[in-house]
Design a protein around this motif. Structure first.
Motif, PDB file in Angstrom:
ATOM      1  N   ASN A  33       0.876  -1.165   0.000  1.00  0.00           N
ATOM      2  CA  ASN A  33       0.000   0.000   0.000  1.00  0.00           C
ATOM      3  C   ASN A  33       0.925   1.229   0.000  1.00  0.00           C
ATOM      4  O   ASN A  33       1.602   1.493   0.999  1.00  0.00           O
ATOM      5  N   TYR A  40       0.250  -5.350   2.232  1.00  0.00           N
ATOM      6  CA  TYR A  40      -1.120  -5.620   2.684  1.00  0.00           C
ATOM      7  C   TYR A  40      -1.762  -6.776   1.927  1.00  0.00           C
ATOM      8  O   TYR A  40      -2.885  -7.179   2.234  1.00  0.00           O
ATOM      9  N   GLU A  97      -6.139   2.260  -2.496  1.00  0.00           N
ATOM     10  CA  GLU A  97      -5.246   1.592  -1.538  1.00  0.00           C
ATOM     11  C   GLU A  97      -4.051   0.957  -2.258  1.00  0.00           C
ATOM     12  O   GLU A  97      -2.923   0.983  -1.784  1.00  0.00           O
ATOM     13  N   ASP A  98      -4.308   0.412  -3.436  1.00  0.00           N
ATOM     14  CA  ASP A  98      -3.276  -0.322  -4.165  1.00  0.00           C
ATOM     15  C   ASP A  98      -2.289   0.609  -4.872  1.00  0.00           C
ATOM     16  O   ASP A  98      -1.120   0.281  -5.050  1.00  0.00           O
ATOM     17  N   THR A 186       0.283  -3.097  -9.083  1.00  0.00           N
ATOM     18  CA  THR A 186      -1.124  -2.788  -8.791  1.00  0.00           C
ATOM     19  C   THR A 186      -2.066  -3.896  -9.297  1.00  0.00           C
ATOM     20  O   THR A 186      -2.830  -3.686 -10.245  1.00  0.00           O
ATOM     21  N   ARG A 188      -4.590  -5.421  -7.691  1.00  0.00           N
ATOM     22  CA  ARG A 188      -5.787  -5.720  -6.912  1.00  0.00           C
ATOM     23  C   ARG A 188      -7.095  -5.669  -7.712  1.00  0.00           C
ATOM     24  O   ARG A 188      -7.923  -6.568  -7.622  1.00  0.00           O
ATOM     25  N   SER A 323      -6.926   7.702   1.118  1.00  0.00           N
ATOM     26  CA  SER A 323      -8.286   7.228   1.391  1.00  0.00           C
ATOM     27  C   SER A 323      -9.203   8.342   1.922  1.00  0.00           C
ATOM     28  O   SER A 323     -10.394   8.115   2.096  1.00  0.00           O
TER      29      SER A 323
END
Ligand code: NDP
Length: 488
Positions: A33, A40, A97-98, A186, A188, A323
């Motif tokens: 992250n 994470y 987040e990624d 990245t 995710r 975030s």
């Protein structure tokens, strides 16, 4: 469907032959992250065995998928678009987040565009027709456009789901089966896309997603003899490697590569509009957009005003936890990329840059104290041909340079090895046409930036790429024309 238990590190899987499976090696890579600098999740460390399994599945699925009526393919792609939209908030939070990008950007740009990519190509194939050439009294020619077979899609980390789907959607719509690899930095939302495909009822093998390292997984995809075409977006050096491998195998390649785009500001522009957009074209996504206007050229009569306002407005940008809803500038994507950007800022200083703003790591407090943040940086007093002004930095770093004459700024603008996009700000229509024509770029925006109509050709000239994406261009790339000539 897309949720996972809280506080549990996620372990992604490959999506091969309609199943979520472990990599053959059983090994995993760390997924960071960038906002916190913490691991994470874990990514499959796949290799050529996983690629071979994915290609085998795609080849098996191809006869049925390529002969599925366009309407059925379209319905499936529309279902995927719907599910993406239904999960907008979750996907946007995951992308943020990624990648380190502000969640507001992922919510307003990245994820809606991923849905739009599927919807655009789902509807495009409903209107696709092929050419016919009539020779009066002699013959009629018609062109068949058939899908290629198994194709590879390789995408970068800056706009993860946005660019991944920009390739996958036209490839599938045209009737190909796909083996795709997101950036290992990245992964995710690509993993979440596999879950979405399962939920949408994607037939096994039609889309396969293999995670892992570029030189291992990406390379294995490029050299696999059953892969007929490669659609790649990423850096110029990687594109060169891919071209070297693919050329002797006579594979079709589409390469969307780096940029060092000029943003040309004439004194007669609409100053407030130009300023508001220039802030975005400089620092959106922490400057990690291939189309970012990282070299700003300002006509001398407004240079001082530009400098003062640009610095003052950039200073007000809120940099913070990706975030948080009010964050405008987040973290850069990785430690390695952070170091690359800082290296370039130091190089600029050695080259004599005047640092008007930023120039340092941004030290954060609390949760983000170990994240990778670079202050928005504005540099001046550099010659147009120095390394800082010639090489792609791909971070929140821009240079500003005054100019006096149109010919002079065209020389500056066209001086790099790149030719992806350019922006021109002027209220003089004749000048807009004249300058747009002379700029060496695949895309020129006049009095706007990143205004995208998905029907238009997208791509670069010089070392910014080969071929075009978007609209019919992508459907042409992912199909092979065959002329049939019938004597009348
Ligand atoms: P890279 O070229 O490093 O990587 C792009 C993709 O290629 C990743 O999935 C990467 O995997 C993979 N890859 C790396 N090496 C190989 C290889 N030898 N064979 C096959 N695949 C490989 O680019 P970045 O991810 O760093 O992205 C940033 C670059 O992308 C910038 O230069 C930017 O300008 C460009 N870009 C261009 C755009 C355009 O439309 N023209 C749009 C967006 C970005 P892995 O991540 O695992 O290494």
């Amino acid at each position: 469907m897309l949720g996972k238990k809280k506080n549990e590190k996620k372990q992604y899987k490959n999506y091969i032959n309609g199943k979520l499976i472990e990599p053959e090696s059983g090994a995993y890579l760390d997924n960071y992250n960038p906002g916190t600098g913490e691991v994470y999740a874990y990514i499959p460390d796949s290799d050529e065995r996983d690629v071979a399994a994915a290609v085998k599945a795609a080849k098996l699925a191809y006869p049925e998928w390529s002969n599925t009526p366009a309407e059925t393919r379209s319905r499936l792609l529309l279902r995927i678009a719907d599910i993406i939209e239904q999960n907008l908030d979750m996907l946007a939070a995951a992308e943020s987040e990624d990648n380190g990008k502000p969640v507001s950007l992922a919510t307003s740009v990245d994820i809606p565009r991923a849905a739009a990519n599927f919807r655009f190509y789902a509807t495009a194939i409903m209107h696709q027709s092929s050419e016919s050439h009539f020779m009066p009294g002699m013959a009629i020619n018609y062109t068949l456009r058939r899908p290629l077979g198994v194709v590879a899609c390789i995408s970068p980390w800056n706009l993860p789901l946005y660019l991944f789907t920009w390739k996958i959607a036209p490839a599938l719509a045209a009737g190909n089966c796909v083996v795709a690899k997101p950036s290992e930095v990245t992964p995710r939302t690509a993993f979440m896309l596999s879950e979405i495909c399962e939920a949408a009822g994607m037939p096994a093998g039609v889309l396969n997603i293999v995670h892992g390292l570029g030189p291992k997984v990406g390379r294995a995809m490029v050299i696999h003899p059953e892969v007929k075409a490669i659609s790649f977006t990423g850096g110029t050096n990687t594109g060169r490697e891919i071209a070297k491998l693919a050329a002797p195998m006579f594979k079709k390649i589409s390469l969307e590569l780096g940029g060092k785009n000029p943003n040309i500001v004439f004194a007669d522009c609409d100053f407030p509009k130009m300023m508001a957009t220039t802030i975005k074209s400089s620092f959106s996504n922490q400057g990690q957009i291939c189309l970012a206007g990282s070299r700003i050229f300002v006509e001398r009569p407004i240079y001082e005003r530009f400098k003062t306002e640009f610095v003052a407005k950039t200073y007000l940008l809120k940099q913070g936890d990706p975030s948080s809803n009010d964050t405008q500038v987040g973290a850069v994507v990785s430690k390695a990329h952070f170091e690359k950007i800082m290296h370039y800022i130091n190089l600029a200083k050695q080259e004599g840059a005047e640092v008007l703003l930023g120039g340092n790591q941004k030290i954060m407090k609390g949760r983000c104290a170990n994240g990778w943040f670079v202050e928005p940086t504005i540099l001046a007093n550099l010659p147009y041909d120095c390394r800082t002004n010639q090489e792609e930095i791909f971070g929140p770093v821009v240079t500003i340079t005054p100019f006096d004459k149109e010919e002079e700024v065209l020389q500056y603008a066209n001086s790099t090895e790149f030719g992806l996009s350019a922006t021109v700000w002027t209220s003089n229509l004749n000048r807009a046409h004249r300058v747009a024509e002379k700029l060496e770029a695949g895309i020129v925006w006049v009095n706007c930036w990143l205004l995208r109509d998905l029907r238009t050709p997208f791509g670069g000239v010089k070392n910014s790429g080969l071929g075009r994406e978007g609209g019919w261009e992508a459907l042409r790339f992912f199909t092979e024309p065959k002329n049939v000539c019938i004597k009348t």
